[in-house]
Design an enzyme around this catalytic site. Sequence first.
Site, PDB file in Angstrom:
ATOM      1  N   ASN A  39      34.113  41.626  47.181  1.00  0.00           N
ATOM      2  CA  ASN A  39      35.483  41.113  47.286  1.00  0.00           C
ATOM      3  C   ASN A  39      35.930  41.326  48.725  1.00  0.00           C
ATOM      4  O   ASN A  39      36.260  42.435  49.123  1.00  0.00           O
ATOM      5  CB  ASN A  39      36.391  41.873  46.310  1.00  0.00           C
ATOM      6  CG  ASN A  39      37.852  41.497  46.473  1.00  0.00           C
ATOM      7  OD1 ASN A  39      38.186  40.551  47.182  1.00  0.00           O
ATOM      8  ND2 ASN A  39      38.733  42.242  45.824  1.00  0.00           N
ATOM      9  N   LYS A  50      38.511  40.344  50.202  1.00  0.00           N
ATOM     10  CA  LYS A  50      39.971  40.470  50.357  1.00  0.00           C
ATOM     11  C   LYS A  50      40.431  39.603  51.552  1.00  0.00           C
ATOM     12  O   LYS A  50      39.819  38.596  51.838  1.00  0.00           O
ATOM     13  CB  LYS A  50      40.365  41.942  50.485  1.00  0.00           C
ATOM     14  CG  LYS A  50      39.801  42.773  49.319  1.00  0.00           C
ATOM     15  CD  LYS A  50      40.362  44.159  49.223  1.00  0.00           C
ATOM     16  CE  LYS A  50      39.717  44.887  48.047  1.00  0.00           C
ATOM     17  NZ  LYS A  50      40.246  46.238  47.835  1.00  0.00           N
ATOM     18  N   HIS A  82      43.238  41.650  39.926  1.00  0.00           N
ATOM     19  CA  HIS A  82      42.938  42.760  40.840  1.00  0.00           C
ATOM     20  C   HIS A  82      44.183  43.631  40.987  1.00  0.00           C
ATOM     21  O   HIS A  82      45.305  43.120  40.985  1.00  0.00           O
ATOM     22  CB  HIS A  82      42.498  42.220  42.205  1.00  0.00           C
ATOM     23  CG  HIS A  82      41.932  43.304  43.070  1.00  0.00           C
ATOM     24  ND1 HIS A  82      42.738  44.155  43.786  1.00  0.00           N
ATOM     25  CD2 HIS A  82      40.657  43.711  43.286  1.00  0.00           C
ATOM     26  CE1 HIS A  82      41.969  45.034  44.427  1.00  0.00           C
ATOM     27  NE2 HIS A  82      40.707  44.777  44.146  1.00  0.00           N
ATOM     28  N   GLU A 136      45.530  44.915  43.424  1.00  0.00           N
ATOM     29  CA  GLU A 136      46.428  44.524  44.526  1.00  0.00           C
ATOM     30  C   GLU A 136      47.321  43.363  44.106  1.00  0.00           C
ATOM     31  O   GLU A 136      48.485  43.281  44.513  1.00  0.00           O
ATOM     32  CB  GLU A 136      45.585  44.201  45.775  1.00  0.00           C
ATOM     33  CG  GLU A 136      45.028  45.473  46.397  1.00  0.00           C
ATOM     34  CD  GLU A 136      43.660  45.336  47.047  1.00  0.00           C
ATOM     35  OE1 GLU A 136      43.259  44.221  47.404  1.00  0.00           O
ATOM     36  OE2 GLU A 136      42.988  46.383  47.194  1.00  0.00           O
ATOM     37  N   GLU A 153      38.341  49.257  37.945  1.00  0.00           N
ATOM     38  CA  GLU A 153      38.651  49.716  39.295  1.00  0.00           C
ATOM     39  C   GLU A 153      39.831  50.677  39.244  1.00  0.00           C
ATOM     40  O   GLU A 153      40.989  50.238  39.232  1.00  0.00           O
ATOM     41  CB  GLU A 153      39.025  48.520  40.195  1.00  0.00           C
ATOM     42  CG  GLU A 153      37.921  47.495  40.343  1.00  0.00           C
ATOM     43  CD  GLU A 153      38.041  46.731  41.661  1.00  0.00           C
ATOM     44  OE1 GLU A 153      37.037  46.671  42.370  1.00  0.00           O
ATOM     45  OE2 GLU A 153      39.125  46.214  41.985  1.00  0.00           O
ATOM     46  N   GLY A 201      39.618  51.685  48.269  1.00  0.00           N
ATOM     47  CA  GLY A 201      39.875  51.795  49.708  1.00  0.00           C
ATOM     48  C   GLY A 201      40.248  53.191  50.161  1.00  0.00           C
ATOM     49  O   GLY A 201      40.746  53.385  51.270  1.00  0.00           O
ATOM     50  N   SER A 215      35.554  52.270  46.280  1.00  0.00           N
ATOM     51  CA  SER A 215      34.799  53.063  47.244  1.00  0.00           C
ATOM     52  C   SER A 215      33.308  53.181  46.911  1.00  0.00           C
ATOM     53  O   SER A 215      32.705  54.231  47.103  1.00  0.00           O
ATOM     54  CB  SER A 215      35.437  54.452  47.413  1.00  0.00           C
ATOM     55  OG  SER A 215      36.773  54.330  47.890  1.00  0.00           O
TER      56      SER A 215
END
Length: 251
Positions: free
Chosen positions: A10, A12, A96, A98, A168, A174, A213
């Site tokens: 991904n 992003k 996701h 985010e 996730e 991240g 990660s």
Amino acid sequence: MARQILVAGNWKMNGSRDSVKALVEGIKAGLGKVSKSAVTICPSYVFLADVQPMIAGTAIGLGAQNLSTEAAGAFTGEISSAMLKDFACQSVIVGHSERRSLYGEDDALVAKKYAVARAAGLTPILCVGETLEEREKGITEEVVARQLDAVIALEGVAALAEGVIAYEPVWAIGTGMTASPEQAQDVHAFIRGRIAERDAGIADKVQILYGGSVKGSNAAELFSKPDIDGGLIGGASLDAEDFLKICCAAS
Ligand code: 13P
């Protein structure tokens, strides 16, 4: 049943036309070493047209990071499932964290996106996962169940056979703070068990990826767990060598 390992990158909101081309070339150059994993990359929408011909005829799958629930019309800034198909996407990430946290996507909207993707013949990669606060409160399973159940409620459990799930944990994305293989395995087993309550065959078949990660150094141990069927990779997918290391981690 042995499920195939899938490693999906991904990207992003990263890259330029030049850097994306270099990244794809780098991945292609090392693809011969990847024997066990299926590989997919999810560039930004604007790079799909550049990337698609570069990977045509290779084993690399193409995915998008989001889609609209609408088919067409006055929806400024949105991208439809038909457009993604037009650019030869095979899969699309939905829900996701985010998107959920920064753009207010709730469970019902994510379920609708899952349905729209599936109806278009795209494989939805459904992201679920708890925040640190939710984990500390001990409600990880409750949160993940709610996110999963929204799709099952709208689409029925059979729809999960045509998608991929990505667990996730938000606190691991991240941050460099990977969930331990045991922590991840526990939630993966919970997800599979919840699906099995409705349909054991589908539960056995559905790929559940871990994201948060993942690196070359921890991928092999994660992927060795019985219910972890690959990874959804953020940061490390932006470097061909790092990404290929993860792709080669399946044994
Ligand atoms: P990182 O691998 O950068 O933690 O991101 C994970 C992710 O969000 C993939 O969708």
